[in-house]
Design a protein around this motif. Sequence first.
Motif: not given
Length: 245
Positions: A93-101
């Motif tokens: 999902d491009y809206q979540n691109f770059g997410m991390g933790t």
Amino acid sequence: MTCAVQTHIGYIRDENQDRVGMREFGENRLLLVCDGMGGERSGSKASTMASEIFFEHFEEGYTEDLDAYGVRSLLLSSVSAANSVVYTTARMDYQNFGMGTTCVAAFVSEEYIAIANVGDSRAYYLSDGIMQQVTTDHTVVNMLWEKGEITEEEMKTHPQRHMLVKAVGVERTVCPDFYSIRRTANKPFRLLLCSDGLSGFCTDEEIQAILGDTLSAEEIVQKLIDAALEKGGRDNISVAVVTAE
């Protein structure tokens, strides 16, 4: 051995993107702090997903006869499992691109403490009145400092001081740092896991003063949260504490 965990949204952020948790395995304890990152609600999604997968993977693989090496392998594979799920989700999902933790986890037994870390959430260990930061921050400024390119004083105000060079879910694979502390029978200690909502605003001296106080784990956690809030509460704050007297 007693444990306590707590998280607070702080006074500035619209959402708490931290996750903190604890599981019991007989007399042993497993603690985890994740600090999500990403646009909109992606950070919250990443930290939630990572913590759920981490605990699920560890619980599935844990047995009572697991030795220290087995715990190390399970701890690291649980972080890797979380990384794979977050990474795959971000690319679906491009809206979540770059997410991390970030992810810092500790397994505490009678004989040893095993710690795995990715990012800049930290583990501190206090014994004999001396507190040490066990983990190393995976940040740009820490990398520059280790190379001798900036001073410790410059790290505090560097424009990239919050930029991570490693996080769960950003790359296809991740290699967590691992640390092991050998426990001495009946020797008191305090272990703290925290997000940078605490360590980024309270000094090590302030943290040690609270961690070393003659308080219960619950009281220590609350005082640490309060200390970060007194500094303005400009970030989410998550704390997990283990005490052994």
